[in-house]
Design a protein around this motif. Sequence first.
Motif, PDB file in Angstrom:
ATOM      1  N   LYS A 305       0.849  -1.240   0.148  1.00 17.44           N
ATOM      2  CA  LYS A 305       0.219  -0.004  -0.182  1.00 17.44           C
ATOM      3  C   LYS A 305       0.908   1.173  -0.037  1.00 17.44           C
ATOM      4  CE  LYS A 305      -4.250  -1.989   2.260  1.00 17.44           C
ATOM      5  NZ  LYS A 305      -5.159  -1.922   3.351  1.00 17.44           N
ATOM      6  N   MET A 306       1.941   1.104   0.673  1.00 16.89           N
ATOM      7  CA  MET A 306       2.877   2.426   0.854  1.00 16.89           C
ATOM      8  C   MET A 306       3.490   2.714  -0.765  1.00 16.89           C
ATOM      9  SD  MET A 306       4.734   2.012   4.425  1.00 16.89           S
ATOM     10  CE  MET A 306       3.916   1.808   5.880  1.00 16.89           C
ATOM     11  N   ARG A 307       3.902   1.757  -1.438  1.00 14.26           N
ATOM     12  CA  ARG A 307       4.424   1.850  -2.732  1.00 14.26           C
ATOM     13  C   ARG A 307       3.216   2.237  -3.591  1.00 14.26           C
ATOM     14  NH1 ARG A 307       7.948  -3.751  -3.866  1.00 14.26           N
ATOM     15  NH2 ARG A 307       9.419  -3.633  -2.585  1.00 14.26           N
ATOM     16  N   VAL A 308       2.095   1.747  -3.343  1.00 16.77           N
ATOM     17  CA  VAL A 308       0.904   2.191  -4.258  1.00 16.77           C
ATOM     18  C   VAL A 308       0.656   3.665  -3.960  1.00 16.77           C
ATOM     19  CG1 VAL A 308      -1.502   2.028  -4.798  1.00 16.77           C
ATOM     20  CG2 VAL A 308      -0.037  -0.081  -4.602  1.00 16.77           C
ATOM     21  N   ALA A 309       0.895   4.223  -2.866  1.00 17.12           N
ATOM     22  CA  ALA A 309       0.501   5.270  -2.101  1.00 17.12           C
ATOM     23  C   ALA A 309       1.592   6.416  -2.975  1.00 17.12           C
ATOM     24  CB  ALA A 309       0.704   5.837  -0.650  1.00 17.12           C
ATOM     25  N   ARG A 310       2.745   6.019  -2.952  1.00 22.35           N
ATOM     26  CA  ARG A 310       3.702   6.928  -3.666  1.00 22.35           C
ATOM     27  C   ARG A 310       3.555   6.783  -5.193  1.00 22.35           C
ATOM     28  NH1 ARG A 310       7.335   4.157   0.205  1.00 22.35           N
ATOM     29  NH2 ARG A 310       7.874   2.589  -1.344  1.00 22.35           N
ATOM     30  N   LEU A 311       3.290   5.757  -5.647  1.00 20.39           N
ATOM     31  CA  LEU A 311       2.782   5.900  -7.055  1.00 20.39           C
ATOM     32  C   LEU A 311       1.590   6.745  -7.563  1.00 20.39           C
ATOM     33  CD1 LEU A 311       3.323   4.588 -10.029  1.00 20.39           C
ATOM     34  CD2 LEU A 311       1.644   2.757  -9.323  1.00 20.39           C
ATOM     35  N   VAL A 312       0.772   6.847  -6.818  1.00 18.69           N
ATOM     36  CA  VAL A 312      -0.553   7.697  -7.101  1.00 18.69           C
ATOM     37  C   VAL A 312      -0.246   9.080  -6.596  1.00 18.69           C
ATOM     38  CG1 VAL A 312      -2.797   8.057  -5.874  1.00 18.69           C
ATOM     39  CG2 VAL A 312      -2.030   5.707  -6.178  1.00 18.69           C
ATOM     40  N   LEU A 327     -11.793  19.307 -10.132  1.00 13.47           N
ATOM     41  CA  LEU A 327     -11.349  19.101  -8.567  1.00 13.47           C
ATOM     42  C   LEU A 327     -11.842  17.912  -8.103  1.00 13.47           C
ATOM     43  CD1 LEU A 327     -10.137  20.258  -6.104  1.00 13.47           C
ATOM     44  CD2 LEU A 327     -12.125  21.438  -5.801  1.00 13.47           C
ATOM     45  N   THR A 328     -13.015  17.334  -8.301  1.00 19.10           N
ATOM     46  CA  THR A 328     -13.694  16.082  -7.863  1.00 19.10           C
ATOM     47  C   THR A 328     -12.837  14.806  -8.182  1.00 19.10           C
ATOM     48  OG1 THR A 328     -15.888  17.217  -8.006  1.00 19.10           O
ATOM     49  CG2 THR A 328     -15.691  14.753  -7.678  1.00 19.10           C
ATOM     50  N   LYS A 329     -12.332  14.723  -9.390  1.00 17.85           N
ATOM     51  CA  LYS A 329     -11.643  13.576  -9.761  1.00 17.85           C
ATOM     52  C   LYS A 329     -10.269  13.579  -9.092  1.00 17.85           C
ATOM     53  CE  LYS A 329     -13.418  12.658 -14.263  1.00 17.85           C
ATOM     54  NZ  LYS A 329     -12.865  12.532 -16.146  1.00 17.85           N
ATOM     55  N   PHE A 330      -9.738  14.792  -8.688  1.00 16.25           N
ATOM     56  CA  PHE A 330      -8.136  14.851  -8.139  1.00 16.25           C
ATOM     57  C   PHE A 330      -8.601  14.143  -6.598  1.00 16.25           C
ATOM     58  CE2 PHE A 330      -5.032  16.736  -5.372  1.00 16.25           C
ATOM     59  CZ  PHE A 330      -3.987  16.672  -6.330  1.00 16.25           C
ATOM     60  N   GLN A 331      -9.792  14.706  -5.941  1.00 14.29           N
ATOM     61  CA  GLN A 331      -9.881  14.610  -4.814  1.00 14.29           C
ATOM     62  C   GLN A 331     -10.187  13.069  -4.413  1.00 14.29           C
ATOM     63  OE1 GLN A 331     -13.044  17.094  -3.088  1.00 14.29           O
ATOM     64  NE2 GLN A 331     -12.578  16.362  -1.001  1.00 14.29           N
ATOM     65  N   VAL A 332     -11.024  12.403  -5.506  1.00 10.91           N
ATOM     66  CA  VAL A 332     -11.485  11.203  -5.178  1.00 10.91           C
ATOM     67  C   VAL A 332     -10.168  10.283  -5.527  1.00 10.91           C
ATOM     68  CG1 VAL A 332     -12.908   9.240  -6.248  1.00 10.91           C
ATOM     69  CG2 VAL A 332     -13.847  11.323  -5.868  1.00 10.91           C
ATOM     70  N   LEU A 333      -9.340  10.639  -6.383  1.00  8.74           N
ATOM     71  CA  LEU A 333      -8.169   9.643  -6.369  1.00  8.74           C
ATOM     72  C   LEU A 333      -7.316   9.798  -5.155  1.00  8.74           C
ATOM     73  CD1 LEU A 333      -6.611   7.553  -8.244  1.00  8.74           C
ATOM     74  CD2 LEU A 333      -5.847   9.473  -9.384  1.00  8.74           C
ATOM     75  N   ALA A 334      -7.223  11.140  -4.632  1.00  7.89           N
ATOM     76  CA  ALA A 334      -6.151  11.214  -3.737  1.00  7.89           C
ATOM     77  C   ALA A 334      -6.685  10.494  -2.425  1.00  7.89           C
ATOM     78  CB  ALA A 334      -6.157  12.652  -3.436  1.00  7.89           C
ATOM     79  N   GLU A 335      -8.148  10.494  -2.175  1.00  2.28           N
ATOM     80  CA  GLU A 335      -8.566  10.019  -0.952  1.00  2.28           C
ATOM     81  C   GLU A 335      -9.040   8.568  -1.139  1.00  2.28           C
ATOM     82  OE1 GLU A 335     -11.875  12.606   0.010  1.00  2.28           O
ATOM     83  OE2 GLU A 335     -10.753  14.087   0.682  1.00  2.28           O
ATOM     84  N   ALA A 336      -8.613   7.765  -2.166  1.00  2.79           N
ATOM     85  CA  ALA A 336      -8.872   6.350  -2.428  1.00  2.79           C
ATOM     86  C   ALA A 336      -8.288   5.782  -1.406  1.00  2.79           C
ATOM     87  CB  ALA A 336      -8.680   6.109  -3.780  1.00  2.79           C
ATOM     88  N   LEU A 337      -7.082   5.860  -0.990  1.00  2.00           N
ATOM     89  CA  LEU A 337      -6.380   5.190  -0.380  1.00  2.00           C
ATOM     90  C   LEU A 337      -6.656   5.434   1.420  1.00  2.00           C
ATOM     91  CD1 LEU A 337      -2.924   5.113  -2.142  1.00  2.00           C
ATOM     92  CD2 LEU A 337      -4.408   2.963  -1.638  1.00  2.00           C
ATOM     93  N   PRO A 338      -6.365   4.489   2.214  1.00  2.00           N
ATOM     94  CA  PRO A 338      -6.680   4.748   3.639  1.00  2.00           C
ATOM     95  C   PRO A 338      -5.465   5.692   4.120  1.00  2.00           C
ATOM     96  CG  PRO A 338      -5.954   2.389   3.313  1.00  2.00           C
ATOM     97  CD  PRO A 338      -6.203   2.905   1.890  1.00  2.00           C
TER      98      PRO A 338
END
Length: 538
Positions: A305-312, A327-338
């Motif tokens: 998950k940490m690797r995926v977070a850095r990748l995202v 802004l909605t797409k940016f926010q949804v993708l940024a908040e997808a990970l816990p």
Amino acid sequence: MTEDLEEGNLIFKTEAFLSYVVLSSWRDSILVLKNSEKLSPWAENLQIVRRCSESIAWKACANPKGIRWQYTGRPPKVSSPSWNEMKDSSPSRNQQVPPDWWFEDVSILRIDHFVRVITAIKVKGMRHELIGAAIMHYAAKWLPGLITEGSAAADEGSNYSHANDINRSWKGGLHMIVAGTKEDIPTVQAKDQRMIIESLISLIPPQKDSVSCSFLLRLLRMANLLKVAAALVTELEKRVGMQFEQATLADLLIPSYNKSETLYDVDLVQRLLEHFLVQEQTESSSPSRQSFAEAPQRGTNPNAKMRVARLVDSYLTEVSRDRNLSLTKFQVLAEALPDSARTCDDGLYRAVDSYLKAHPTLSEHERKRLCRVMDCQKLSIDACMHAAQNERLPLRVVVQVLFSEQVKISNAIASSSLKEAGESHYHPMVSTRKTLLEGTPQSFQEGWATAKKDINTLKFELETVKAKYLELQNDFETLQRQFDKMAKPKQTFAWTSGWKKLGKLTKMSNLENHDDGPQISNPEQPKKAPRRWRNSVS
């Protein structure tokens, strides 16, 4: 041609030659299966394709030391090579045979025959890593755009020449060109490529690391370009989600081929991330489903998950430069990970700052909403220093950053003092403010002083506005009183009425003197002094 007329007729001889000569030789099995492409469907009805595929699969799964290498992937000069050529093309007995020795030979087959061979090899029990490697080797040969990505005109020319070389070397092969847009691809070639991609997707082993994630993403890019069947694209997306932590930023920058407003397909990355999270949750909730071979491999990768977070975060930084990204797409993708996936939000802060640069017209509410995706307490000192001087951030966010950094420094000073003193009981973290400032780095003090100066300036401006407001309010009340006076009817004052009464009394006294006439004054009576009305009034 049958045995009814005479023994040893043509069918019997052909069957004996096929069984004892062709199928016993690796090279002849490949050549017969390759040449049978021109004889479809007769070769299929005569079971030649099935028998050659099974023979090739048996030899590929057998011990390579017991097989005479009579074919090594190079095109034969004559139909029946001499013994010296066969001897030269065969490895020595002492030479170690690589496990991928059969890749090049099998990759010259047409896609339907290749599928038959790989399916037979699966039945024989070949390792899934080798099967995946063979599939990638075949894709690199027949889909040159899969490697060069077919984005530039120069790459298109190189793909064209490479495909021509393949076509000249292996006669009867497909001619593949991958261009930048689907309008440039001829219909026939696009159909052939679509058929190859759909076959390869169905052929990939179900195990996790059979093929690389980079290969899957490039295959997914071409599948979206050529409009492969939706069910196969979804299956491919799930496969990418299984090993999403192995992806790179270059592989994720997939253009949007659906005439979307954004330059890159952000929705696709969002779906891949969702598949990854579902897979992670499934594996964590039911570890018994994992096979014995995958268990240690999963244990060596606890930070997926940490690797995926850095990748995202890197992906968000790259796509945030697109002004059409909402802004909605940016926010949804940024908040997808816990929240536990990120120990540091520096990458997310870079993405937010990049989005603010590319979208200078955001309102104050939208900027605050954007900054909610990051945690100010997870920023490093360098990021805090940059945020304290960042004019694009809302003032409230800057104050939060400075406050969180001040708390970190206080805790760090307190912990260091506890270690030095060796005391177990509790005492105040920082004795005085002076001690706190002395332990604060100079760069942080400068940033804090700048922020404090800005806050004081805003307070002064607010007080000035309040004073101006009070002054305007007083002026308004004065004008309101003046207006009320002008609107009321005129009133007589006391001194005016007094003058009027004085005038009436004077007239009355004059009339009385005129009626009595001249009278003789009595000396005995004292004269009365005349009244001074004017003095009395005054």
